[in-house]
Motif scaffolding. Structure first.
Motif, PDB file in Angstrom:
ATOM      1  N   LEU A  31       0.948  -1.267   0.065  1.00  0.00           N
ATOM      2  CA  LEU A  31      -0.224  -0.131   0.062  1.00  0.00           C
ATOM      3  C   LEU A  31       0.974   1.322   0.050  1.00  0.00           C
ATOM      4  N   MET A  32       0.650   2.245  -0.965  1.00  0.00           N
ATOM      5  CA  MET A  32       1.380   3.380  -1.084  1.00  0.00           C
ATOM      6  C   MET A  32       0.518   4.617  -0.745  1.00  0.00           C
ATOM      7  N   ILE A  33       0.951   5.355   0.029  1.00  0.00           N
ATOM      8  CA  ILE A  33       0.313   6.832   0.120  1.00  0.00           C
ATOM      9  C   ILE A  33       1.177   7.915  -0.110  1.00  0.00           C
ATOM     10  N   GLY A  34       0.722   8.453  -1.262  1.00  0.00           N
ATOM     11  CA  GLY A  34       1.618   9.661  -1.641  1.00  0.00           C
ATOM     12  C   GLY A  34       1.099  10.283  -2.895  1.00  0.00           C
ATOM     13  N   ASP A  35       1.785  11.085  -3.628  1.00  0.00           N
ATOM     14  CA  ASP A  35       1.567  11.759  -4.727  1.00  0.00           C
ATOM     15  C   ASP A  35       1.510  10.775  -5.958  1.00  0.00           C
ATOM     16  N   ALA A  36       0.229  10.719  -6.192  1.00  0.00           N
ATOM     17  CA  ALA A  36      -0.178   9.648  -7.293  1.00  0.00           C
ATOM     18  C   ALA A  36       0.297  10.072  -8.679  1.00  0.00           C
ATOM     19  N   ILE A  37       0.448  11.229  -8.848  1.00  0.00           N
ATOM     20  CA  ILE A  37       1.038  11.632 -10.179  1.00  0.00           C
ATOM     21  C   ILE A  37       2.470  11.520 -10.364  1.00  0.00           C
ATOM     22  N   GLN A  38       3.190  11.708  -9.311  1.00  0.00           N
ATOM     23  CA  GLN A  38       4.708  11.453  -9.328  1.00  0.00           C
ATOM     24  C   GLN A  38       5.249  10.481 -10.133  1.00  0.00           C
ATOM     25  N   LYS A  39       6.175  10.532 -10.947  1.00  0.00           N
ATOM     26  CA  LYS A  39       6.717   9.463 -11.783  1.00  0.00           C
ATOM     27  C   LYS A  39       7.704   8.466 -10.804  1.00  0.00           C
ATOM     28  N   ARG A  40       7.172   7.269 -10.943  1.00  0.00           N
ATOM     29  CA  ARG A  40       8.069   6.439 -10.221  1.00  0.00           C
ATOM     30  C   ARG A  40       8.630   5.141 -11.132  1.00  0.00           C
ATOM     31  N   PRO A  41       9.659   5.478 -12.112  1.00  0.00           N
ATOM     32  CA  PRO A  41      10.186   4.221 -12.580  1.00  0.00           C
ATOM     33  C   PRO A  41      10.365   2.969 -12.116  1.00  0.00           C
ATOM     34  N   GLU A  42      10.630   3.135 -11.097  1.00  0.00           N
ATOM     35  CA  GLU A  42      10.839   1.673 -10.234  1.00  0.00           C
ATOM     36  C   GLU A  42       9.355   0.735 -10.016  1.00  0.00           C
ATOM     37  N   LEU A  43       8.255   1.421 -10.456  1.00  0.00           N
ATOM     38  CA  LEU A  43       7.109   0.545 -10.195  1.00  0.00           C
ATOM     39  C   LEU A  43       6.306   0.394 -11.577  1.00  0.00           C
ATOM     40  N   CYS A  44       7.257   0.628 -12.721  1.00  0.00           N
ATOM     41  CA  CYS A  44       6.598   0.480 -13.893  1.00  0.00           C
ATOM     42  C   CYS A  44       6.334  -1.231 -14.069  1.00  0.00           C
ATOM     43  N   GLY A  45       5.195  -1.469 -14.399  1.00  0.00           N
ATOM     44  CA  GLY A  45       4.831  -2.994 -14.644  1.00  0.00           C
ATOM     45  C   GLY A  45       4.973  -3.913 -13.521  1.00  0.00           C
ATOM     46  N   LYS A  46       4.834  -3.223 -12.347  1.00  0.00           N
ATOM     47  CA  LYS A  46       5.345  -4.103 -11.198  1.00  0.00           C
ATOM     48  C   LYS A  46       3.858  -4.814 -10.442  1.00  0.00           C
ATOM     49  N   PHE A  47       2.796  -4.135 -10.577  1.00  0.00           N
ATOM     50  CA  PHE A  47       1.497  -4.429  -9.995  1.00  0.00           C
ATOM     51  C   PHE A  47       0.410  -5.122 -10.908  1.00  0.00           C
TER      52      PHE A  47
END
Length: 88
Positions: A31-47
């Motif tokens: 579960l992540m709580i934060g800025d949903a629009i912030q780019k997070r390359p480490e999360l691409c294709g992870k979920f």
């Protein structure tokens, strides 16, 4: 104590950008709580799935397309995005 497990089953971490990350010891939920629009390359294709409560409806109409694109970046092929919102 929700979902039939103890509080010890979850580990909380806060990243330098202020995002709060809760990980279940089973490895099956993050579960992540934060800025949903912030780019997070480490999360691409992870979920396999993403759930958002109210962020979409709170955004101005001009920001919604970017939000949807960002959420789609994080989801595996054939994954699910569930948005719960009130359109304003």
């Amino acid at each position: 104590q929700q979902f039939g497990c103890s509080d010890e089953a979850w580990t909380k971490k806060e990243s330098p950008d202020g995002t709060v990350i809760w990980k279940h010891d089973s490895g099956r939920a993050t579960l992540m709580i934060g800025d949903a629009i912030q780019k997070r390359p480490e999360l691409c294709g992870k979920f396999d799935a993403a759930y958002d409560k109210d962020s979409f409806g709170a955004l101005g109409k001009e920001m919604r397309s970017g939000f949807c694109n960002r959420m789609a970046e994080y989801i595996k092929k054939d994954g699910i995005i569930y948005l719960e919102c009130k359109l304003k």
